[in-house]
Design an enzyme around this catalytic site. Structure first.
Site, PDB file in Angstrom:
ATOM      1  N   GLU A 184       9.559  12.297 -47.102  1.00 19.86           N
ATOM      2  CA  GLU A 184      10.631  11.372 -47.476  1.00 19.86           C
ATOM      3  C   GLU A 184      11.617  11.100 -46.332  1.00 19.86           C
ATOM      4  OE1 GLU A 184      12.409  12.617 -51.139  1.00 19.86           O
ATOM      5  OE2 GLU A 184      10.473  13.191 -51.971  1.00 19.86           O
ATOM      6  N   GLU A 216       4.019  16.089 -54.744  1.00 22.38           N
ATOM      7  CA  GLU A 216       5.065  16.973 -55.268  1.00 22.38           C
ATOM      8  C   GLU A 216       5.454  16.500 -56.655  1.00 22.38           C
ATOM      9  OE1 GLU A 216       8.320  18.290 -52.551  1.00 22.38           O
ATOM     10  OE2 GLU A 216       9.625  17.703 -54.222  1.00 22.38           O
TER      11      GLU A 216
END
Length: 418
Positions: free
Chosen positions: A258, A354
């Site tokens: 990210e 995730e």
């Protein structure tokens, strides 16, 4: 091909709302991990036995360009790799009004955690049915695939995240790491995801994983330290492979976590970093997938840059941070986001790197933490997309701040796979 054609205005609005929530969550990780990173890198120079020579896991950073010369001379080792094909996500409904799963960030001074407002029990609130069934994912063009074959609805579980840290944030011993890895393998997982190379991860974790036939999803940690953080890890992974003489068990390598979402890099900078890292790994004999992972909305907004840079399409998909998703709807949400990801990066295999649900904390809309809720959410994800998902996390992360909603320490879910 840009993904805008696939997204309705309501979906784009949903992305924006969820991203705001997501950023509050992410900041908790960033602030805590930056402190730990400084401590570990300082300790590494004073105590080489710790193995903390690089960085801390699960924080996010600033990709910059890598010059191949910085890796020195590399000898391509002999190694064996298995080419496999992964089943696609199918029959997973798209929910245009739901935002993609967020993963974490917050303002410098996050507000007080919202109090629970007694939302309905998860089974009492069901997601709205989709307007239409999304298109099927198509086979990825990249020749190497992760070594698992599992239908999203098979009820199996592919991977588990692992961070080799004690409750106080120190590095675990090799014997403790071996015990943890053995436990992950005993629960039926085929792969283990590392976020970085610190705490002797490339040695202790890899050795234990190989002894239990677990594949590795390696990570290159990127923070606002930029290239000074990313470069040593790429070189460390190359050195590790050269010393071992093989890349056995390495299923994929993820560059960053990210980084674009957290504004540590532009999409073009991250894409360039992935390309440079791939070249370094390839020169050392690795020819498996190299990718990046972002939230689905970031990938959608930057599809023309990030999708071509990745050998596979990967996202972090957290149903809890969409306040309109109940625990019982978590599996359907993840599956729908994987379908959207397949549309965002057509021709790529899709993976959820995730995902999970907290067992403690305050409610985020109808997303309610709790032991029962976590069990329901994890089982739903396992049934709907378990073969394409990495569950977060092995045990509760007591070394983190509790953060907004008081959930940051409470994602440990390995006990649900007994």
């Amino acid at each position: 091909m840009r993904v805008s054609a696939f997204l309705s205005a309501s979906a784009i609005l949903g992305f924006s709302v969820a991203s705001s929530i997501h950023r509050k969550h992410e900041e908790i990780h960033n602030r805590r991990h930056q402190d730990l990173f400084k401590r570990h890198t300082s300790d590494a120079s004073a105590n080489s036995s710790c193995g903390c020579t690089t960085v801390w896991s699960t924080i996010y950073g600033e990709p910059t360009l890598i010059q191949p010369s910085e890796y020195g001379s590399m000898t391509a080792p002999s190694f064996s790799a298995t080419k496999t094909t992964v089943n696609q996500v199918t029959n997973a409904p798209e929910t245009p009004t739901s935002s993609p799963a967020p993963v974490r960030n917050a303002p410098a001074h996050p507000p007080e955690p919202a109090k629970s407002v007694n939302p309905p029990h998860p089974d009492a609130v069901k997601p709205a049915p989709p307007a239409q069934k999304p298109a099927k994912a198509v086979n990825a063009a990249h020749p190497k695939k992760p070594s698992h074959e599992s239908s999203p609805a098979s009820g199996s579980h592919w991977a588990m995240t692992y961070s080799p840290y004690t409750a106080s944030g120190d590095c675990k011993s090799s014997s403790d790491i071996a015990t943890d890895v053995a436990a992950i393998a005993a629960k039926g997982f085929s792969s283990l995801r590392l976020y970085s190379t610190d705490c002797d991860g490339l040695s202790a974790v890899a050795t234990a994983a190989q002894s239990h036939n677990l594949n590795l999803i390696l990570g290159v940690y990127i923070s606002n330290g930029g290239i000074s953080v990313a470069r040593p890890q790429i070189a460390e992974i190359v050195s590790w492979a050269n010393n071992n003489g093989h890349w056995k068990g390495v299923e994929m390598i993820v560059v960053g976590n990210e980084a674009v979402f957290n504004n540590f890099a532009s999409a073009s900078e991250l894409a360039q970093l992935v390309s440079e890292a791939r070249s370094a790994f390839k020169s050392a004999g690795y020819d498996g997938p190299v990718t990046l992972t972002e939230t689905v909305d970031i990938l959608a907004k930057n599809a023309d840059v990030l999708c071509p840079a990745s050998d596979i399409a990967a996202a972090n998909i957290h149903p809890f941070f969409n306040g309109k998703v109940t625990a019982s709807g978590a599996g359907e949400f993840v599956a729908s986001q994987l379908e959207l990801l397949a549309q965002t990066c057509p021709g790529k295999e899709v993976y959820n790197l995730e995902t999970g649900w907290p067992s403690k904390g305050s409610a985020n809309g109808v997303a309610v933490p709790g032991s029962w809720e976590q069990k329901a959410a994890v089982e739903g994800i396992r049934q709907m997309a378990g073969g394409k998902s990495t569950f977060f996390s092995f045990v509760d992360d007591e070394w983190k701040e509790e953060g907004e909603w008081g959930v940051e320490r409470s994602w440990g879910c390995s006990q649900l796979f007994d």
